[in-house]
Design a protein around this motif. Structure first.
Motif, PDB file in Angstrom:
ATOM      1  N   UNK A   1       0.839  -1.191   0.000  1.00 38.42           N
ATOM      2  CA  UNK A   1       0.000   0.000   0.000  1.00 38.42           C
ATOM      3  C   UNK A   1       0.880   1.249   0.000  1.00 38.42           C
ATOM      4  N   UNK A   2       0.543   2.201  -0.849  1.00 42.95           N
ATOM      5  CA  UNK A   2       1.326   3.427  -0.960  1.00 42.95           C
ATOM      6  C   UNK A   2       1.212   4.270   0.303  1.00 42.95           C
ATOM      7  N   UNK A   3       2.353   4.779   0.771  1.00 44.05           N
ATOM      8  CA  UNK A   3       2.377   5.705   1.899  1.00 44.05           C
ATOM      9  C   UNK A   3       2.555   7.114   1.330  1.00 44.05           C
ATOM     10  N   UNK A   4       1.620   8.002   1.618  1.00 51.73           N
ATOM     11  CA  UNK A   4       1.652   9.353   1.059  1.00 51.73           C
ATOM     12  C   UNK A   4       1.913  10.385   2.156  1.00 51.73           C
ATOM     13  N   UNK A   5       2.820  11.295   1.870  1.00 52.60           N
ATOM     14  CA  UNK A   5       3.185  12.309   2.851  1.00 52.60           C
ATOM     15  C   UNK A   5       3.261  13.674   2.181  1.00 52.60           C
ATOM     16  N   UNK A   6       2.778  14.701   2.876  1.00 61.64           N
ATOM     17  CA  UNK A   6       2.847  16.082   2.406  1.00 61.64           C
ATOM     18  C   UNK A   6       3.869  16.821   3.251  1.00 61.64           C
ATOM     19  N   UNK A   7       4.864  17.398   2.601  1.00 65.77           N
ATOM     20  CA  UNK A   7       5.891  18.192   3.282  1.00 65.77           C
ATOM     21  C   UNK A   7       5.766  19.630   2.810  1.00 65.77           C
ATOM     22  N   UNK A   8       5.584  20.563   3.745  1.00 61.41           N
ATOM     23  CA  UNK A   8       5.463  21.981   3.399  1.00 61.41           C
ATOM     24  C   UNK A   8       6.544  22.778   4.098  1.00 61.41           C
ATOM     25  N   UNK A   9       7.155  23.712   3.357  1.00 64.44           N
ATOM     26  CA  UNK A   9       8.185  24.584   3.913  1.00 64.44           C
ATOM     27  C   UNK A   9       9.546  24.314   3.304  1.00 64.44           C
ATOM     28  N   UNK A  10      10.602  24.563   4.110  1.00 65.09           N
ATOM     29  CA  UNK A  10      11.985  24.308   3.694  1.00 65.09           C
ATOM     30  C   UNK A  10      12.349  25.001   2.382  1.00 65.09           C
ATOM     31  N   UNK A  11      11.947  26.262   2.243  1.00 66.83           N
ATOM     32  CA  UNK A  11      12.376  27.051   1.084  1.00 66.83           C
ATOM     33  C   UNK A  11      12.511  28.511   1.506  1.00 66.83           C
ATOM     34  N   UNK A  12      13.347  29.242   0.782  1.00 75.47           N
ATOM     35  CA  UNK A  12      13.546  30.650   1.128  1.00 75.47           C
ATOM     36  C   UNK A  12      14.133  31.394  -0.068  1.00 75.47           C
ATOM     37  N   UNK A  13      14.000  32.707  -0.038  1.00 74.19           N
ATOM     38  CA  UNK A  13      14.589  33.588  -1.046  1.00 74.19           C
ATOM     39  C   UNK A  13      15.461  34.604  -0.328  1.00 74.19           C
ATOM     40  N   UNK A  14      16.677  34.776  -0.804  1.00 71.93           N
ATOM     41  CA  UNK A  14      17.618  35.734  -0.226  1.00 71.93           C
ATOM     42  C   UNK A  14      17.822  36.878  -1.219  1.00 71.93           C
ATOM     43  N   UNK A  15      17.576  38.093  -0.758  1.00 68.01           N
ATOM     44  CA  UNK A  15      17.776  39.289  -1.585  1.00 68.01           C
ATOM     45  C   UNK A  15      18.964  40.041  -1.008  1.00 68.01           C
TER      46      UNK A  15
END
Length: 250
Positions: A1-15
């Motif tokens: 059976x497939x295990x599904x996971x949602x990961x949100x975040x871990x991104x950024x923009x540097x100016x």
């Protein structure tokens, strides 16, 4: 059976502003810190849906029913405001569901939830993570501070397993690489302190309604998780077992 996971975040923009005598110019760089976590989960048999912070702002699910397509949801270094202030609410004053309430209800109904530490999770830098008192805190086995909760340990601090019998740390009882910081929290009554850093929690696991919540108070990538940690032979196993336990797979 497939295990599904949602990961949100871990991104950024540097100016950045580059000043060279009389003249200056700017550069902008986009970066993501999810690759170690994503690779570990995929090796562990998880199908990963990844939403960088700017994508999650608009596309993170609104309801527990939408979240229920996933066995586990992970928030990592993404502030509460990104999920509370959908662009249509912030810019157009459109009422929309509270997505932190959706996480709370998703877990209460049997979902798995993991919060990973960083400058914008738990409370974070200048308390801008803003999860204290929210639905997300209700879905976690820890109580958050109402202030900047960072503990910076540039000298390194060694994790220590507190509950070796817990499935999250099976086969990982000793010799963890040092971490460089974490968010300070306290375990809720009835929760299990699985691992710690100094006298503070590193991994706390608990039953939340019909579901499960896990707090990992340090980072899944740099800077708090330095190269020796993300390259550690136990890294993949640790994150797979965290997700598996939260989702009720082990």
């Amino acid at each position: 059976m497939t295990k599904r996971i949602l990961v949100a975040g871990e991104s950024w923009t540097v100016h950045s502003i580059h000043q060279k005598g009389f003249d200056s110019f700017t550069t902008t760089e986009y970066a993501e810190g999810v690759r170690w976590l994503k690779a570990a989960l995929e090796k562990g048999g998880w199908e990963v849906t990844y939403q960088p912070s700017h994508v999650a702002a608009r596309e993170f699910p609104f309801t527990p029913e939408e979240l229920a397509q996933y066995d586990c949801v992970v928030l990592s270094d993404i502030g509460a405001n990104t999920l509370l202030l959908h662009p249509d609410t912030f810019s157009r004053s459109k009422p929309l569901p509270n997505r932190l309430h959706a996480i709370r209800d998703y877990v209460a109904n049997g979902g798995g939830f993991v919060m990973v530490g960083g400058y914008l999770t738990f409370q974070g830098i200048d308390a801008k993570g803003q999860y204290a008192g929210s639905g997300a805190e209700e879905a976690l086995p820890v109580t958050l501070m109402r202030a900047d909760d960072r503990v910076e340990t540039p000298q390194g601090i060694a994790p220590r397993v507190s509950q070796a019998s817990h499935p999250i740390v099976a086969g990982l009882e000793s010799d963890w690489p040092d971490l460089l910081g974490y968010n300070k929290v306290s375990a809720k009554p009835g929760a299990t302190l699985v691992a710690q850093v100094g006298d503070d929690p590193l991994i706390v696991a608990g039953e939340i309604g019909k579901g499960r919540g896990v707090a990992f108070t340090s980072d899944c990538g740099p800077h708090w998780a330095p190269p020796p940690f993300v390259e550690w032979t136990g890294y993949d196993r640790l994150w797979t077992q965290i997700a598996d336990w939260a989702a009720g797979k082990i």
